[in-house]
Design an enzyme around this catalytic site. Sequence first.
Site, PDB file in Angstrom:
ATOM      1  N   GLY A   1       0.829  -1.215   0.000  1.00 27.08           N
ATOM      2  CA  GLY A   1       0.000   0.000   0.000  1.00 27.08           C
ATOM      3  C   GLY A   1       0.856   1.255   0.000  1.00 27.08           C
ATOM      4  O   GLY A   1       2.086   1.191  -0.055  1.00 27.08           O
ATOM      5  N   TYR A   2       0.170   2.393   0.086  1.00 25.28           N
ATOM      6  CA  TYR A   2       0.870   3.685  -0.065  1.00 25.28           C
ATOM      7  C   TYR A   2       1.894   3.896   1.057  1.00 25.28           C
ATOM      8  O   TYR A   2       3.105   3.983   0.814  1.00 25.28           O
ATOM      9  CB  TYR A   2      -0.194   4.776  -0.068  1.00 25.28           C
ATOM     10  CG  TYR A   2       0.302   6.197  -0.061  1.00 25.28           C
ATOM     11  CD1 TYR A   2      -0.348   7.171   0.689  1.00 25.28           C
ATOM     12  CD2 TYR A   2       1.410   6.594  -0.821  1.00 25.28           C
ATOM     13  CE1 TYR A   2       0.088   8.494   0.684  1.00 25.28           C
ATOM     14  CE2 TYR A   2       1.848   7.898  -0.835  1.00 25.28           C
ATOM     15  CZ  TYR A   2       1.182   8.851  -0.072  1.00 25.28           C
ATOM     16  OH  TYR A   2       1.625  10.162  -0.070  1.00 25.28           O
TER      17      TYR A   2
ATOM     18  N   ASN B   1      -6.239  -2.819  -2.421  1.00 22.10           N
ATOM     19  CA  ASN B   1      -6.084  -1.395  -2.752  1.00 22.10           C
ATOM     20  C   ASN B   1      -4.638  -1.095  -3.130  1.00 22.10           C
ATOM     21  O   ASN B   1      -4.092  -0.045  -2.813  1.00 22.10           O
ATOM     22  CB  ASN B   1      -6.512  -0.507  -1.561  1.00 22.10           C
ATOM     23  CG  ASN B   1      -6.649   0.955  -1.986  1.00 22.10           C
ATOM     24  OD1 ASN B   1      -6.957   1.253  -3.137  1.00 22.10           O
ATOM     25  ND2 ASN B   1      -6.357   1.864  -1.072  1.00 22.10           N
TER      26      ASN B   1
ATOM     27  N   SER C   1      -4.652   6.993  13.290  1.00 21.16           N
ATOM     28  CA  SER C   1      -5.012   8.167  12.500  1.00 21.16           C
ATOM     29  C   SER C   1      -5.452   9.327  13.381  1.00 21.16           C
ATOM     30  O   SER C   1      -6.048   9.123  14.443  1.00 21.16           O
ATOM     31  CB  SER C   1      -6.175   7.793  11.570  1.00 21.16           C
ATOM     32  OG  SER C   1      -6.745   8.947  11.007  1.00 21.16           O
TER      33      SER C   1
ATOM     34  N   TYR D   1     -14.898   4.290   9.586  1.00 17.40           N
ATOM     35  CA  TYR D   1     -13.439   4.151   9.411  1.00 17.40           C
ATOM     36  C   TYR D   1     -12.729   4.685  10.656  1.00 17.40           C
ATOM     37  O   TYR D   1     -11.921   3.981  11.265  1.00 17.40           O
ATOM     38  CB  TYR D   1     -12.953   4.915   8.176  1.00 17.40           C
ATOM     39  CG  TYR D   1     -11.472   5.178   8.225  1.00 17.40           C
ATOM     40  CD1 TYR D   1     -10.986   6.412   8.657  1.00 17.40           C
ATOM     41  CD2 TYR D   1     -10.562   4.183   7.907  1.00 17.40           C
ATOM     42  CE1 TYR D   1      -9.621   6.648   8.742  1.00 17.40           C
ATOM     43  CE2 TYR D   1      -9.191   4.411   7.999  1.00 17.40           C
ATOM     44  CZ  TYR D   1      -8.730   5.649   8.420  1.00 17.40           C
ATOM     45  OH  TYR D   1      -7.378   5.880   8.524  1.00 17.40           O
TER      46      TYR D   1
ATOM     47  N   LYS E   1     -10.439   2.757  13.873  1.00 16.99           N
ATOM     48  CA  LYS E   1      -9.114   3.135  14.395  1.00 16.99           C
ATOM     49  C   LYS E   1      -9.177   3.299  15.921  1.00 16.99           C
ATOM     50  O   LYS E   1      -8.281   2.879  16.651  1.00 16.99           O
ATOM     51  CB  LYS E   1      -8.620   4.427  13.742  1.00 16.99           C
ATOM     52  CG  LYS E   1      -8.276   4.289  12.265  1.00 16.99           C
ATOM     53  CD  LYS E   1      -7.150   3.273  12.046  1.00 16.99           C
ATOM     54  CE  LYS E   1      -6.750   3.195  10.582  1.00 16.99           C
ATOM     55  NZ  LYS E   1      -5.711   2.170  10.318  1.00 16.99           N
TER      56      LYS E   1
ATOM     57  N   LEU F   1      -7.267  14.670  -1.308  1.00 19.95           N
ATOM     58  CA  LEU F   1      -7.013  15.909  -2.040  1.00 19.95           C
ATOM     59  C   LEU F   1      -5.855  15.816  -3.026  1.00 19.95           C
ATOM     60  O   LEU F   1      -6.004  16.147  -4.217  1.00 19.95           O
ATOM     61  CB  LEU F   1      -6.735  17.046  -1.039  1.00 19.95           C
ATOM     62  CG  LEU F   1      -6.356  18.398  -1.665  1.00 19.95           C
ATOM     63  CD1 LEU F   1      -7.514  18.949  -2.495  1.00 19.95           C
ATOM     64  CD2 LEU F   1      -5.945  19.398  -0.576  1.00 19.95           C
TER      65      LEU F   1
ATOM     66  N   GLY G   1     -19.120  15.182   6.609  1.00 21.63           N
ATOM     67  CA  GLY G   1     -18.190  14.429   7.464  1.00 21.63           C
ATOM     68  C   GLY G   1     -16.848  15.112   7.627  1.00 21.63           C
ATOM     69  O   GLY G   1     -16.056  14.728   8.499  1.00 21.63           O
ATOM     70  N   ASP G   2     -16.571  16.148   6.818  1.00 24.52           N
ATOM     71  CA  ASP G   2     -15.275  16.828   6.950  1.00 24.52           C
ATOM     72  C   ASP G   2     -15.218  17.648   8.225  1.00 24.52           C
ATOM     73  O   ASP G   2     -16.207  18.314   8.578  1.00 24.52           O
ATOM     74  CB  ASP G   2     -15.048  17.776   5.771  1.00 24.52           C
ATOM     75  CG  ASP G   2     -14.436  17.047   4.587  1.00 24.52           C
ATOM     76  OD1 ASP G   2     -14.008  15.896   4.760  1.00 24.52           O
ATOM     77  OD2 ASP G   2     -14.387  17.629   3.496  1.00 24.52           O
TER      78      ASP G   2
HETATM   79  C1  WQD Z   1      -8.277  16.921   2.840  1.00 21.63           C
HETATM   80  C2  WQD Z   1      -8.978  18.250   2.622  1.00 21.63           C
HETATM   81  C3  WQD Z   1     -11.291  18.005   2.002  1.00 21.63           C
HETATM   82  C4  WQD Z   1     -10.650  16.168  -1.885  1.00 21.63           C
HETATM   83  C5  WQD Z   1      -7.599  11.783   5.244  1.00 21.63           C
HETATM   84  C6  WQD Z   1      -7.914  10.351   5.226  1.00 21.63           C
HETATM   85  C7  WQD Z   1      -8.040   9.834   6.635  1.00 21.63           C
HETATM   86  C8  WQD Z   1      -6.834  10.234   7.446  1.00 21.63           C
HETATM   87  C9  WQD Z   1      -6.586  11.729   7.389  1.00 21.63           C
HETATM   88  C10 WQD Z   1      -5.263   8.439   7.563  1.00 21.63           C
HETATM   89  C11 WQD Z   1     -10.394  18.255   3.197  1.00 21.63           C
HETATM   90  C12 WQD Z   1     -10.493  18.653   0.888  1.00 21.63           C
HETATM   91  C13 WQD Z   1     -10.450  16.732  -0.632  1.00 21.63           C
HETATM   92  C14 WQD Z   1     -11.162  16.972  -2.932  1.00 21.63           C
HETATM   93  C15 WQD Z   1     -11.251  18.838  -1.448  1.00 21.63           C
HETATM   94  N1  WQD Z   1      -5.671   9.582   7.003  1.00 21.63           N
HETATM   95  N2  WQD Z   1     -10.730  18.035  -0.430  1.00 21.63           N
HETATM   96  N3  WQD Z   1     -11.439  18.278  -2.678  1.00 21.63           N
HETATM   97  O1  WQD Z   1     -10.516  13.998   4.755  1.00 21.63           O
HETATM   98  O2  WQD Z   1      -8.506  15.015   5.926  1.00 21.63           O
HETATM   99  O3  WQD Z   1      -8.713  12.516   5.716  1.00 21.63           O
HETATM  100  O4  WQD Z   1      -6.471  12.060   6.016  1.00 21.63           O
HETATM  101  O5  WQD Z   1      -5.766   7.832   8.415  1.00 21.63           O
HETATM  102  O6  WQD Z   1      -8.117   8.446   6.511  1.00 21.63           O
HETATM  103  O7  WQD Z   1      -9.109  10.195   4.535  1.00 21.63           O
HETATM  104  O8  WQD Z   1      -8.210  13.971   3.706  1.00 21.63           O
HETATM  105  O9  WQD Z   1      -7.392  14.418   1.425  1.00 21.63           O
HETATM  106  O10 WQD Z   1      -9.790  13.615   1.720  1.00 21.63           O
HETATM  107  O11 WQD Z   1      -9.185  15.902   2.421  1.00 21.63           O
HETATM  108  O12 WQD Z   1     -11.513  20.043  -1.243  1.00 21.63           O
HETATM  109  O13 WQD Z   1     -11.383  16.517  -4.094  1.00 21.63           O
HETATM  110  O14 WQD Z   1      -9.134  18.451   1.222  1.00 21.63           O
HETATM  111  O15 WQD Z   1     -12.557  18.624   2.124  1.00 21.63           O
HETATM  112  O16 WQD Z   1     -10.648  19.562   3.692  1.00 21.63           O
HETATM  113  P1  WQD Z   1      -9.071  13.955   5.067  1.00 21.63           P
HETATM  114  P2  WQD Z   1      -8.660  14.405   2.239  1.00 21.63           P
END
Ligand code: WQD
Length: 340
Positions: free
Chosen positions: A11-12, A36, A126, A151, A155, A202, A299-300
């Site tokens: 994985g990554y 994955n 996480s 998820y 954790k 992102l 959920g953000d």
């Molecule tokens: C980052 C920011 C989005 C996509 C991830 C993992 C989680 C954990 C922490 C390990 C947010 C914004 C995103 C897009 C956007 N890692 N965004 N457009 O949600 O913080 O959580 O890191 O355990 O498992 O999911 O990361 O990269 O999805 O989002 O604006 O197309 O970028 O709203 O603010 P997140 P993310």
Amino acid sequence: MKRILVTGGTGYIGSHTVVELINNDFEVIIIDNLSNSQIDVLDGIEKITGTKPEFYNIDLADKTKTLDLLSQIKSIDAIIHFAAYKAVGESVSEPLKYYQNNLNSLMNIIEAMKTNNINSLVFSSSCTVYGQAKILPVTEQSPIIKADSPYGNTKQIAEEIIYDSIFADENLKGIALRYFNPIGAHESAEIGELPIGSPNNLVPFITQTAIGIREQLQVFGSDYNTTDGTAVRDYIHVVDLAKAHVIAISRLLENINKLDFEVFNLGTGVGNSVLEVINTFEDVTGEKLNYKIVERRAGDIEKVWADTSFANKELGWKTEKSLGEALLSAWVREKKYRGV
Ligand code: WQD
């Protein structure tokens, strides 16, 4: 040579950690079900290190297969457990898939550790365990609040399973590493983030938009209480993150851990907004990004970044790479992967 089992090692974060383990003279065995990731990650690891790790493809949620395999693999000294599903959105729509896979895999690994006298475990946790913290930056003592996704809940529950298992068995010891937002790729661009299907995160969305696979990046919300209205995260280069795993597993093997179960935040200590990430990406790559601000994503959380002082002090570790370096490395990997 100490032998480390890395579950989820194609994985990554797993693959980048395998590279750093090999670079530090550990012998690595990988178990991964390739749900994955892709098997050719092993070739990438070999190109970088000159070593192709021992590899087994089994479903760690299957107790019999896991116990049988770990009893066959000779002399494992410690385990780093990455293997888990990690798409926050998918976990909301398919909670049982996440609870069954993420928790059964962990419990089977712990069971196999006990039967094979393997005492040391590093667990991939996480920052989602903190949810939207009221006080920032978050420390390891910040309250763990109810996860807002299955998820994140897996954790939290996983950390409790590890804690209780260690408490019940004096031979076991463990470290949970709470990642913030891992981004970027190894400088060779031979390995990196490979989201199968449409990326959730992102940075892969940014690089896939820049290279033309995605039409337009959607920025989820600009009405947050932040400098520019977009959400803030602590983006950490995946290689810095990988190096912390080598330090953590060595800490356990050398018996310098101070508690039988330790927890560390792994971040940069700096928060950046989505727009800052986009602007930095454009600055370091010279690419113009097509993006549009849309509604918030369900959920953000609004903002989170780490207080890294405990990890800096106890592990003697801190991040070395900047946001710009991480974003450039992600772009270089994207171009190499797409043959551009
Ligand atoms: C980052 C920011 C989005 C996509 C991830 C993992 C989680 C954990 C922490 C390990 C947010 C914004 C995103 C897009 C956007 N890692 N965004 N457009 O949600 O913080 O959580 O890191 O355990 O498992 O999911 O990361 O990269 O999805 O989002 O604006 O197309 O970028 O709203 O603010 P997140 P993310």
